[in-house]
Write an enzyme that holds these catalytic residues in place. Structure first.
Site, PDB file in Angstrom:
ATOM      1  N   ASP A  73       0.840  -1.191   0.000  1.00  0.00           N
ATOM      2  CA  ASP A  73       0.000   0.000   0.000  1.00  0.00           C
ATOM      3  C   ASP A  73       0.880   1.248   0.000  1.00  0.00           C
ATOM      4  O   ASP A  73       2.090   1.189   0.269  1.00  0.00           O
ATOM      5  CB  ASP A  73      -0.991  -0.005   1.174  1.00  0.00           C
ATOM      6  CG  ASP A  73      -0.318   0.017   2.531  1.00  0.00           C
ATOM      7  OD1 ASP A  73       0.457   0.963   2.809  1.00  0.00           O
ATOM      8  OD2 ASP A  73      -0.571  -0.893   3.349  1.00  0.00           O
ATOM      9  N   ASP A 132     -10.291  -1.415  -0.474  1.00  0.00           N
ATOM     10  CA  ASP A 132     -11.042  -1.427   0.786  1.00  0.00           C
ATOM     11  C   ASP A 132     -12.306  -0.573   0.705  1.00  0.00           C
ATOM     12  O   ASP A 132     -12.326   0.593   1.096  1.00  0.00           O
ATOM     13  CB  ASP A 132     -10.170  -0.978   1.960  1.00  0.00           C
ATOM     14  CG  ASP A 132     -10.752  -1.431   3.291  1.00  0.00           C
ATOM     15  OD1 ASP A 132     -11.983  -1.641   3.366  1.00  0.00           O
ATOM     16  OD2 ASP A 132      -9.995  -1.576   4.261  1.00  0.00           O
ATOM     17  N   PRO A 159      -3.732   6.564   2.597  1.00  0.00           N
ATOM     18  CA  PRO A 159      -2.624   5.813   1.989  1.00  0.00           C
ATOM     19  C   PRO A 159      -2.716   4.305   2.198  1.00  0.00           C
ATOM     20  O   PRO A 159      -2.330   3.537   1.321  1.00  0.00           O
ATOM     21  CB  PRO A 159      -1.390   6.411   2.678  1.00  0.00           C
ATOM     22  CG  PRO A 159      -1.799   7.812   3.006  1.00  0.00           C
ATOM     23  CD  PRO A 159      -3.238   7.710   3.399  1.00  0.00           C
ATOM     24  N   ASP A 177     -13.313   6.423   2.624  1.00  0.00           N
ATOM     25  CA  ASP A 177     -12.151   6.100   3.455  1.00  0.00           C
ATOM     26  C   ASP A 177     -10.869   6.130   2.630  1.00  0.00           C
ATOM     27  O   ASP A 177     -10.050   5.215   2.690  1.00  0.00           O
ATOM     28  CB  ASP A 177     -12.327   4.731   4.113  1.00  0.00           C
ATOM     29  CG  ASP A 177     -11.415   4.552   5.339  1.00  0.00           C
ATOM     30  OD1 ASP A 177     -10.908   5.569   5.848  1.00  0.00           O
ATOM     31  OD2 ASP A 177     -11.232   3.399   5.771  1.00  0.00           O
TER      32      ASP A 177
END
Length: 314
Positions: free
Chosen positions: A94, A152, A137, A134
């Site tokens: 990520d 996500d 990073p 949401d």
């Protein structure tokens, strides 16, 4: 062989609220995937309900209908007696881990490329009336070829026009738009744009721009840099539930005194996102029309510090 037997688990890639994410390999295709495992029995015991966690249901229902190069692809959904597995395309890490793992400043053209890809992804979501809610990073995945993808979708939801009343308890606090912090329950895609602006600032500084430790501290950290909002720059702000006339009156400061910009073009672009009034804040589509993003090209980062981020699986 059932569907799950098609995969070999290679290691853990992360852990979330409702389960673990594994790096795995498809025995048939040889391609790597991310397996998000959700324990159903644990969820049922803690929440005294039956079925799948609402965040997983929301993520599945939204991602099943999405196809875009800047949005993580949900490839399959598999059930066992007590677990649910979501199969995603695999990306190395990520954005948060990438920023933390690089000692040098992020290349200016890579930042430009990342922001363009993310604006394209958000424009696609917003066109389909989906709010991510949401953007941070940790929820943006990157690979060695310079791609970045939004992931996500557990807090995402569809919105309609005219806007309805939604909960303001969304978005990780450091990236939460000021209208949410001030208690507004009427909001649309501007909350994702504010979050993206915070992410862009973090790419320049390698640290969060507004790292508040409470909602009031979060608001004050924003106010100290952008100035305390007023009816002049944000009509209606004084009517929001959490607004107080006793707020300290800070004056706006220059962003360049807080952010390590490479040039003035970057600063002017960021100002289009970090705007108080959500009705003035630029949309993702409008941002894509700016000169700053029109110059963007896909840029491969140096990912040498990250040959493999997964832990040994046993």
């Amino acid at each position: 062989m059932n569907n799950l037997d098609k995969f070999i688990k290679l290691g853990t890639a992360g852990e979330g609220t409702y389960g673990i994410v594994y790096k795995a390999k498809n025995k048939v295709t040889g391609k790597s995937v991310a397996l998000k495992r959700i324990k159903l029995e644990k969820f049922c015991k803690e929440d005294h309900t039956e079925g799948v966690p609402s965040t997983a249901i929301r993520e599945i229902s939204i991602l099943k209908g999405l196809r875009h190069s800047s949005i993580i692809e949900l490839q399959d959904v598999m059930y066992t007696s007590d677990r649910l597995y979501l199969v995603f395309e695999y990306l190395e890490l990520d954005l948060k881990r990438y920023l933390d793992g690089t000692s040098k400043p992020v290349d200016k053209e890579l930042i430009r490329s990342y922001i363009k890809q993310l604006c394209e992804g958000l424009a696609y979501l917003h066109t389909h009336r989906i709010l991510h809610r949401d953007i941070k990073p940790q929820n943006l995945l990157v690979d060695k070829e310079g791609h970045v993808k939004i992931a996500d979708f557990g807090l995402s939801r569809c919105f309609s026009l005219p806007t309805k009343s939604y909960t303001h308890e969304v978005v990780t606090m450091w990236y939460r738009a000021p209208e949410l912090l001030l208690g507004s329950k009427m909001y649309t895609n501007g909350i994702d744009i504010w979050s993206l602006g915070c992410v862009m600032a973090e790419m320049f500084n390698k640290r969060a721009m507004f790292p508040g430790d409470s909602e009031i501290d979060q608001m004050f950290k924003i106010f100290k840099i952008l100035g305390t909002p007023t009816e002049e720059n944000w009509p209606g702000v004084t009517t929001l539930p959490q607004y107080e006339v006793s707020f300290p009156k800070w004056k706006a400061t220059e962003l360049k005194t807080h952010i390590n910009f490479n040039d003035s073009e970057e600063e002017e672009f960021l100002k289009l996102m970090l705007v108080y009034d959500p009705f003035v804040r630029n949309t993702a589509k409008a941002l894509l029309g700016t000169g700053y993003l029109k110059k963007a090209k896909l840029t491969a980062p140096d990912m040498k510090p990250f040959p493999d981020t997964t832990e040994e699986y046993c």
